[in-house]
Design a protein around this motif. Structure first.
Motif, PDB file in Angstrom:
ATOM      1  N   GLY A 150      -9.912  -7.588   1.243  1.00  0.00           N
ATOM      2  CA  GLY A 150     -11.309  -7.563   1.531  1.00  0.00           C
ATOM      3  C   GLY A 150     -11.855  -8.783   1.836  1.00  0.00           C
ATOM      4  N   VAL A 151     -11.380  -9.763   1.073  1.00  0.00           N
ATOM      5  CA  VAL A 151     -11.713 -11.181   1.640  1.00  0.00           C
ATOM      6  C   VAL A 151     -11.295 -11.438   3.026  1.00  0.00           C
ATOM      7  N   ALA A 152     -10.029 -11.208   3.127  1.00  0.00           N
ATOM      8  CA  ALA A 152      -9.425 -11.528   4.410  1.00  0.00           C
ATOM      9  C   ALA A 152     -10.186 -10.877   5.631  1.00  0.00           C
ATOM     10  N   ALA A 153     -10.703  -9.609   5.388  1.00  0.00           N
ATOM     11  CA  ALA A 153     -11.179  -8.735   6.502  1.00  0.00           C
ATOM     12  C   ALA A 153     -12.639  -9.443   6.764  1.00  0.00           C
ATOM     13  N   VAL A 154     -13.428  -9.912   5.577  1.00  0.00           N
ATOM     14  CA  VAL A 154     -14.682 -10.480   5.932  1.00  0.00           C
ATOM     15  C   VAL A 154     -14.530 -11.943   6.642  1.00  0.00           C
ATOM     16  N   CYS A 155     -13.361 -12.562   6.272  1.00  0.00           N
ATOM     17  CA  CYS A 155     -13.403 -13.974   6.752  1.00  0.00           C
ATOM     18  C   CYS A 155     -12.957 -13.843   8.341  1.00  0.00           C
ATOM     19  N   LEU A 156     -12.107 -12.824   8.649  1.00  0.00           N
ATOM     20  CA  LEU A 156     -11.649 -12.567   9.869  1.00  0.00           C
ATOM     21  C   LEU A 156     -12.855 -11.975  10.667  1.00  0.00           C
ATOM     22  N   LEU A 191     -10.265  -1.324   3.580  1.00  0.00           N
ATOM     23  CA  LEU A 191     -10.200  -2.815   3.738  1.00  0.00           C
ATOM     24  C   LEU A 191      -8.945  -3.412   4.411  1.00  0.00           C
ATOM     25  N   LEU A 192      -7.741  -2.875   4.072  1.00  0.00           N
ATOM     26  CA  LEU A 192      -6.539  -3.258   4.578  1.00  0.00           C
ATOM     27  C   LEU A 192      -6.675  -2.943   6.419  1.00  0.00           C
ATOM     28  N   ALA A 193      -7.008  -1.607   6.660  1.00  0.00           N
ATOM     29  CA  ALA A 193      -7.127  -1.436   7.883  1.00  0.00           C
ATOM     30  C   ALA A 193      -8.143  -2.337   8.708  1.00  0.00           C
ATOM     31  N   ALA A 194      -9.288  -2.812   7.953  1.00  0.00           N
ATOM     32  CA  ALA A 194     -10.229  -3.537   8.737  1.00  0.00           C
ATOM     33  C   ALA A 194      -9.666  -4.806   8.831  1.00  0.00           C
ATOM     34  N   ALA A 195      -8.963  -5.368   7.938  1.00  0.00           N
ATOM     35  CA  ALA A 195      -8.349  -7.026   8.070  1.00  0.00           C
ATOM     36  C   ALA A 195      -7.379  -6.711   9.315  1.00  0.00           C
ATOM     37  N   LEU A 196      -6.520  -5.690   9.334  1.00  0.00           N
ATOM     38  CA  LEU A 196      -5.444  -5.537  10.290  1.00  0.00           C
ATOM     39  C   LEU A 196      -6.047  -5.383  11.649  1.00  0.00           C
ATOM     40  N   TRP A 197      -7.149  -4.793  11.814  1.00  0.00           N
ATOM     41  CA  TRP A 197      -7.523  -4.647  13.032  1.00  0.00           C
ATOM     42  C   TRP A 197      -8.279  -5.631  13.774  1.00  0.00           C
ATOM     43  N   PRO A 214      -1.679  -8.852 -14.719  1.00  0.00           N
ATOM     44  CA  PRO A 214      -3.111  -8.067 -14.385  1.00  0.00           C
ATOM     45  C   PRO A 214      -3.914  -8.971 -13.187  1.00  0.00           C
ATOM     46  N   PRO A 215      -4.693  -8.446 -12.709  1.00  0.00           N
ATOM     47  CA  PRO A 215      -5.354  -7.057 -12.521  1.00  0.00           C
ATOM     48  C   PRO A 215      -4.461  -6.008 -11.893  1.00  0.00           C
ATOM     49  N   GLY A 216      -3.188  -6.440 -11.510  1.00  0.00           N
ATOM     50  CA  GLY A 216      -2.379  -5.249 -10.952  1.00  0.00           C
ATOM     51  C   GLY A 216      -2.776  -4.682  -9.646  1.00  0.00           C
ATOM     52  N   PRO A 217      -3.062  -3.565  -9.232  1.00  0.00           N
ATOM     53  CA  PRO A 217      -3.238  -3.062  -8.181  1.00  0.00           C
ATOM     54  C   PRO A 217      -4.691  -3.415  -7.366  1.00  0.00           C
ATOM     55  N   ALA A 218      -5.550  -3.730  -8.470  1.00  0.00           N
ATOM     56  CA  ALA A 218      -6.908  -4.420  -7.813  1.00  0.00           C
ATOM     57  C   ALA A 218      -6.734  -5.617  -6.902  1.00  0.00           C
ATOM     58  N   VAL A 219      -5.754  -6.188  -7.035  1.00  0.00           N
ATOM     59  CA  VAL A 219      -5.681  -7.651  -6.179  1.00  0.00           C
ATOM     60  C   VAL A 219      -5.486  -7.132  -4.670  1.00  0.00           C
ATOM     61  N   LEU A 220      -4.769  -5.936  -4.216  1.00  0.00           N
ATOM     62  CA  LEU A 220      -4.846  -5.613  -2.894  1.00  0.00           C
ATOM     63  C   LEU A 220      -5.976  -5.575  -2.206  1.00  0.00           C
ATOM     64  N   PRO A 221      -6.771  -4.508  -2.587  1.00  0.00           N
ATOM     65  CA  PRO A 221      -7.842  -4.555  -1.961  1.00  0.00           C
ATOM     66  C   PRO A 221      -8.817  -5.771  -1.962  1.00  0.00           C
ATOM     67  N   GLU A 223       0.756  -1.138  -0.031  1.00  0.00           N
ATOM     68  CA  GLU A 223       0.175   0.047   0.056  1.00  0.00           C
ATOM     69  C   GLU A 223       0.872   1.162   0.040  1.00  0.00           C
ATOM     70  N   GLY A 224       2.045   1.196   0.756  1.00  0.00           N
ATOM     71  CA  GLY A 224       2.853   2.335   0.749  1.00  0.00           C
ATOM     72  C   GLY A 224       3.587   2.553  -0.466  1.00  0.00           C
ATOM     73  N   ARG A 225       3.824   1.566  -1.363  1.00  0.00           N
ATOM     74  CA  ARG A 225       4.555   1.731  -2.556  1.00  0.00           C
ATOM     75  C   ARG A 225       3.620   2.661  -3.630  1.00  0.00           C
ATOM     76  N   ARG A 226       2.017   2.397  -3.245  1.00  0.00           N
ATOM     77  CA  ARG A 226       1.105   3.261  -4.082  1.00  0.00           C
ATOM     78  C   ARG A 226       1.100   4.758  -3.519  1.00  0.00           C
ATOM     79  N   HIS A 227       0.938   4.743  -2.159  1.00  0.00           N
ATOM     80  CA  HIS A 227       0.366   5.926  -1.478  1.00  0.00           C
ATOM     81  C   HIS A 227       1.037   6.001  -0.145  1.00  0.00           C
ATOM     82  N   PRO A 228       2.226   6.751  -0.268  1.00  0.00           N
ATOM     83  CA  PRO A 228       3.177   6.672   1.143  1.00  0.00           C
ATOM     84  C   PRO A 228       2.433   7.411   2.271  1.00  0.00           C
TER      85      PRO A 228
END
Length: 467
Positions: free
Chosen positions: A446-452, A395-401, A435-442, A318-323
């Motif tokens: 998102g999948v991890a956050a829902v399962c967690l 989504l990253l924050a939700a998964a981490l928390w 492909p699909p590039g940056p879309a893989v991260l969210p 995430e920091g690579r795209r938005h520090p």
């Protein structure tokens, strides 16, 4: 024999037939008046009087778990045997106690309100969030002295290794703290030195030696020492050690410090942190030795290290795209920790207010939703102001928390198992530019956050983890 004959009650509340015979002669032995009292068979307890007594003492009889407790209460009230017979129609205190115990339903009042054991230290939580972000000032100070595109990957490798190692070491140190301060200090000393060496060695592989390896070593030593201070709760000492770094970054808008200060101030902060860490560990090693029980297995800390690895990779991507979004995420770790405490406190309150397991599960899910929503709403302005993708950051924050919440209850493997594939998939796609590039991260987050979240509702929606 002559004289009046009359009926006279022998007690105010008990039917008695009294036959008074007055006369004189040898039948009575003397010439004085004599009284012969004849009692008819008793008719049983006075139900109305017993009911009134039950109503008067209901708040004190209700919590009793045996009639003997009621008997002790009646004796404490000073009810004599005469009163028991004449007023209530019972021969002894145990008979009346049993009657009262049957009349009054069992009531077990809530224990007196006490201080919330999970009430968070707000200042400390916010300070920890600031301390997580302050080391980035070192990169701001030294930015003109090195090439980001060439040297950043080396430092990132060392940081990811330090993050994963620190998560596992922190868990093991907390387990050793149960045994004693000396045992925890020994674990932290050996683990931090080894972790710094491992991180520096991994950074040296792509760097091939040189000044960047020395910078990676300084970074690894700082992260190891700072981790020790944070585990042992010495946040203010760490803040004081970072004073030179804070001062140097504060004057940058108005004054150019020059290469010497740009290098010297971060190095001074690292040395101060190492000195503070050494002092704290020395005090811990000087503590009395406790009875050393069985050492916790190294495997128990493995999932914490794996989650630390996955979290570090996700944050770096995430920091690579938005520090700047990552800086906001790092600062939010303080409020995130505060909400973890709030979740535990509110869950205990929900447990006390619930009468059935199903009701508690619903309340627990509501508490989880409230805390998670509050954390994401706190991050939303930062996501919008930094120009990052709000969905990806949230989504990253939700998964981490949610992963940290499960870890706080000792549930370690689900966060590791769910976050590692998300980090691995996003990392592979980014590294190979597929492909699909940056879309893989969210998507992965998102999948991890829902399962967690589902794991948290299922595992933490039971009363036992909160008892």
């Amino acid at each position: 024999m002559s004289g009046p004959m009359a009926l006279e009650p022998g007690g105010a509340e008990q039917d008695t037939l009294a036959l008074r015979l007055a006369g004189s002669g040898p039948l009575f032995g003397r010439g004085d008046d004599s009284t012969l009292t004849l009692r008819l068979p008793e008719q049983g307890p006075d139900e109305e009087a017993v009911n009134r007594l039950a109503a008067d003492l209901a708040d004190r009889i209700g919590p009793a778990v045996h009639p003997y407790e009621v008997a002790a209460l009646l004796e404490a009230e000073g009810l004599s045997a005469e009163v028991l017979r004449h007023r209530y129609g019972h021969e002894n205190v145990f008979s009346l106690a049993s009657a009262l115990y049957e009349r009054v339903p069992r009531t077990f009042p809530e224990p007196p309100a006490t201080a919330d054991p999970w009430r968070p230290d707000t200042v400390r939580c916010l300070l920890r969030g600031v301390l997580f972000a302050l080391p980035s000032l070192a990169y701001l100070l030294t930015a003109p002295l090195w090439r980001v595109d060439r040297h950043a990957p080396v430092l990132i490798v060392a940081a990811v290794a330090s993050w994963a190692w620190g998560q596992a070491l922190g868990h093991r140190a907390h387990l050793r703290l149960v045994t004693g301060r000396r045992e925890a200090a020994r674990t932290l000393l050996a683990g931090s030195v080894l972790g710094a060496a491992v991180a520096t060695g991994l950074a040296a592989l792509p760097a091939g030696g040189g000044p960047v390896t020395a910078v990676a070593a300084a970074q690894s030593l700082y992260l190891a020492a700072a981790g020790v201070l944070l585990v042992l709760g010495r946040e203010r000492l760490l803040l004081a050690a970072l004073g030179p770094l804070i001062a140097g970054a504060a004057v940058l808008p108005w004054w150019e410090p020059g290469p010497l200060l740009r290098t010297g101030l971060p190095l001074l902060a690292v040395l101060a942190t190492l000195a503070a860490c050494a002092r704290v560990l020395w005090d811990g090693l000087a503590a009395p030795a406790a009875s050393d029980g069985p050492r916790p297995s190294l495997n128990s800390s493995l999932p914490y290290g794996l989650f630390g690895l996955a979290a570090a990779v996700l944050v770096v991507l995430e920091g690579r795209r938005h520090p700047y979004a990552v800086i906001a995420l790092t600062l939010s770790m303080g409020p995130a920790e505060w909400l973890l405490y709030r979740y535990r406190g509110w869950s205990v309150a929900a447990l006390r207010a619930s009468a059935t397991p199903g009701a508690f599960r619903l309340r627990s899910a509501a508490v989880l939703g409230l805390c998670l929503t509050g954390y994401l709403l706190l991050l939303l302005p930062a996501a919008l102001l930094t120009g990052s993708d709000p969905a990806a950051l949230l989504l990253l924050a939700a998964a981490l928390w949610t992963a940290l919440l499960l870890q706080a209850f000792g549930v370690a493997w689900p966060p590791a198992v769910l976050c590692l594939p998300a980090a691995g998939g996003a990392g592979a796609v980014t590294w190979l530019d597929l492909p699909p590039g940056p879309a893989v991260l969210p998507l992965g987050c998102g999948v991890a956050a829902v399962c967690l979240a589902a794991c948290a509702i299922r595992l933490l929606g039971r009363p036992s983890p909160h008892a």
